[in-house]
Structure formats: structure tokens, C-alpha cells
Design a protein around this motif. Structure first.
Motif, mmCIF file in Angstrom:
data_model
loop_
_atom_site.group_PDB
_atom_site.id
_atom_site.type_symbol
_atom_site.label_atom_id
_atom_site.label_comp_id
_atom_site.label_asym_id
_atom_site.label_seq_id
_atom_site.Cartn_x
_atom_site.Cartn_y
_atom_site.Cartn_z
ATOM 1 N N GLY A 60 -12.749 49.780 108.015
ATOM 2 C CA GLY A 60 -13.487 49.032 107.018
ATOM 3 C C GLY A 60 -14.867 49.634 106.860
ATOM 4 O O GLY A 60 -15.565 49.877 107.852
ATOM 5 N N HIS A 119 -17.621 45.742 100.844
ATOM 6 C CA HIS A 119 -16.752 46.058 101.978
ATOM 7 C C HIS A 119 -15.364 46.333 101.424
ATOM 8 O O HIS A 119 -14.863 45.603 100.572
ATOM 9 N N ASP A 164 -11.392 48.562 102.680
ATOM 10 C CA ASP A 164 -10.682 49.195 103.786
ATOM 11 C C ASP A 164 -9.878 50.395 103.328
ATOM 12 O O ASP A 164 -9.353 50.425 102.208
#
Length: 323
Positions: A282, A298, A300
């Protein structure tokens, strides 16, 4: 296979959140997901809870800044569902609300296949099975210092997790001051300036979907410092630049997918990172995951079939748990 919108919303409200009579449930949604928000609202009503809705614009949701307007609204609620296109889990507003006693479910609804996330059958995964796998991983990470992740394609990454506690996400959030995710996984915030090595990204690029070809990435002192300039690499680099924030290149999380129904097929961000047999890093903010880093967003990056060692103890071999 797919399920109905009502069935998916019912899983979220009754099986995961276990909403009780008179509980106040705030559903935060955007203009892209009105149907899902209304389905969730109806299921809250069926549970005899008190549904409340807050609509926010989808643009800029990753930044989290727009949510500061709603801090007072979130102070007077028992349950919060983040049913926006992208995740709001790592925003300060959500972190503060959870600290104040609310329980929160991150339910980012972005999909790439034109089908509502609440119709995807990976939602039917048994949370208890995920929690069982996750508990074994969690125990391995207690007091650990270093994690090594390798793959046959050439990923070779070293993380520091000293002083960090992991999280097991299984959709279920039925206690005070808890935050969980529809991404069924073990997640741990890594030390933000310590990650080193090479990532061969061969799965999913977060909200962008699957890579067309593997992307080689170099990580130094916790940051992504080089992204291979093939077609997928250029697409990923352009996405990073949209955040206009150098802090987005910081690696703040290591995740291990635990949903055995999920497939990393590019249908949705949350399913990709959930898929059993994958791991993800992440990037960007990680404050509500137990970290210290803040950034404008954010997301991933998912890769397949990792071999993972925690303080030299093997916990996963080629994507299969070995605990």
C-alpha cells in the motif's frame, strides 16, 4: 457469478456489521453509487437501525479533505460505511470517528466491469475462515522485526515492521472503535522509511485494474524511486502524478489477500487485493492502519504467488499459507 444488489447489501449490514435495533448508521456515498447507498439504507431499516446518508462528490475523495466538513456529523453515529468510489479508510476524519467510538467499514465501490461491487460474489466469503487464517498470521507478526517477500518473477523486498501491529480485515466490524474493510486480508503498516528492494508488479494497479505486462519497480528507503517505462508502468506513473504529492511514493503497508473466492481479475480494486495467493504493498497514507504517514491518497499494488518470511520464519510459499 453475481448476486443481487439486495443480497450484497444484506451481507454487509446483517452479516458483517451486524447492525442492531436503534443503532445510528451513517452511509457516506457519492453520485456514482446512489443505488448501492439506497440498498444499504433499506437493509439498515430492515435491521431496525437508524440510517443516515451523506453524499459527497466523487472527485477528490481520495484526498480526504472534503470530509472535514462532516466531522460533526460523524461524531454522533454508531456505524459508518464508506460507500464511495474510492476508499476513505485512511482519512483523518474516519480515524478520529473510530477513536471516538464508532465502527467503520471501508467499502470502496469502484469497479472496472460495469457491475456493482455489491453484486460480486466474493462478498460471500466466510468471514470466520478469513479470521482463522488471519489470526495465525497475526500471531507470527507479533514482536517481529523484518519481513522478506520474494516471487519467482524477481520480486525481492525487505520490510521493517518493528513495533507495528497487524490488522485482520474480514468485513466484520461489530465492536466499539473498530475499523475494517471489505478487502479480506491481513494488513500491517510497515516502517515508512525502511522498505528496500525490487517489486515485479504482475497483478493489479489498484483502481487502474490489471497490468498488461509485469512492471519492475525499485524501492529505496521506503520510497518507490523507479517505475519501468513499459505501457503499464507509464500508466501507473501517470496515476501517481495525478495526486500531486511526493508522499504518495512512500510504502506504508504490506497486505496478504485471504479471500478464497476473490480473483485478481481486474474487476474491482477491493477484490483484487483480497484474492488469496496474492500480496500487495500500500502506498501513500497509512494512519488508520497503525502507521504514521499522511499523503493525498492511498492505493495498493497487487502481485501473485509470494513467498513470505517473517523474521526468517516461512509463513507463505508461492502463494500458499504454510502456517
Amino acid at each position: 457469478m453475481s448476486i443481487s444488489l439486495e443480497e450484497g447489501a444484506g451481507i454487509v449490514i446483517h452479516k458483517w456489521l451486524q447492525v442492531k435495533p436503534a443503532e445510528r448508521v451513517t452511509i457516506i456515498f457519492d453520485e456514482l453509487h446512489v443505488a448501492e447507498a439506497m440498498a444499504l439504507r433499506d437493509q439498515v431499516a430492515l435491521a431496525h437501525g437508524i440510517p443516515m446518508t451523506i453524499q459527497v462528490p466523487s472527485e477528490g475523495a481520495q484526498s480526504g479533505g472534503i470530509f472535514e466538513t462532516y466531522v460533526r456529523s460523524l461524531e454522533d453515529t454508531d456505524v459508518i460505511i464508506g460507500a464511495t468510489d474510492s476508499s476513505i479508510m485512511t482519512t483523518r476524519t474516519i480515524s478520529d470517528a473510530v477513536t471516538a467510538g464508532a465502527r467503520f467499514l471501508s467499502l470502496p465501490l469502484s469497479t472496472n466491469d460495469g457491475i456493482s461491487l455489491l453484486k460480486h460474489d466474493f462478498l460471500k466469503m466466510d468471514p470466520a475462515e478469513v479470521e482463522n487464517d488471519g489470526a495465525r498470521i497475526y500471531q507470527t507478526f507479533l514482536g517481529a522485526s523484518t519481513v522478506q517477500v520474494r516471487t519467482h518473477l524477481g520480486t525481492d523486498l525487505a520490510f521493517s515492521v518493528k513495533g507495528r501491529l497487524g490488522n485482520v480485515f474480514s468485513g466484520r466490524s461489530n465492536g466499539l472503535s473498530t475499523a475494517t474493510s471489505a478487502s479480506f486480508e491481513f494488513s500491517i503498516a510497515v516502517e515508512e522509511d525502511r522498505t528496500e528492494g525490487v517489486l515485479i508488479l504482475d497483478g493489479s494497479m489498484g483502481y487502474l485494474g490489471l497490468v498488461a505486462e509485469p512492471v519492475r519497480m525499485i524501492l529505496e528507503k521506503g520510497r518507490i524511486v523507479d517505475i519501468e517505462k513499459n505501457d503499464s508502468g507509464r500508466k501507473l506513473a501517470a496515476y501517481f502524478s495525478e495526486f500531486r504529492d511526493e508522499e504518495m511514493y512512500v510504502v506504508g503497508e504490506l497486505g496478504i489477500g485471504l479471500n478464497r473466492i476473490s480473483q485478481c481479475a481486474g474487476r474491482s480494486y477491493i477484490e483484487d487485493e483480497s484474492a488469496y495467493g496474492t500480496f500487495h504493498i500500500g502506498v501513500g497514507r497509512n494512519i488508520s492502519l497503525g502507521g504514521k504517514h499522511y499523503a493525498n491518497g492511498h492505493f495498493d499494488l497487487v502481485s501473485y504467488a509470494p513467498t513470505i518470511e517473517v523474521d526468517n520464519n516461512l509463513i507463505m510459499k508461492d502463494g500458499e499459507l504454510s502456517l
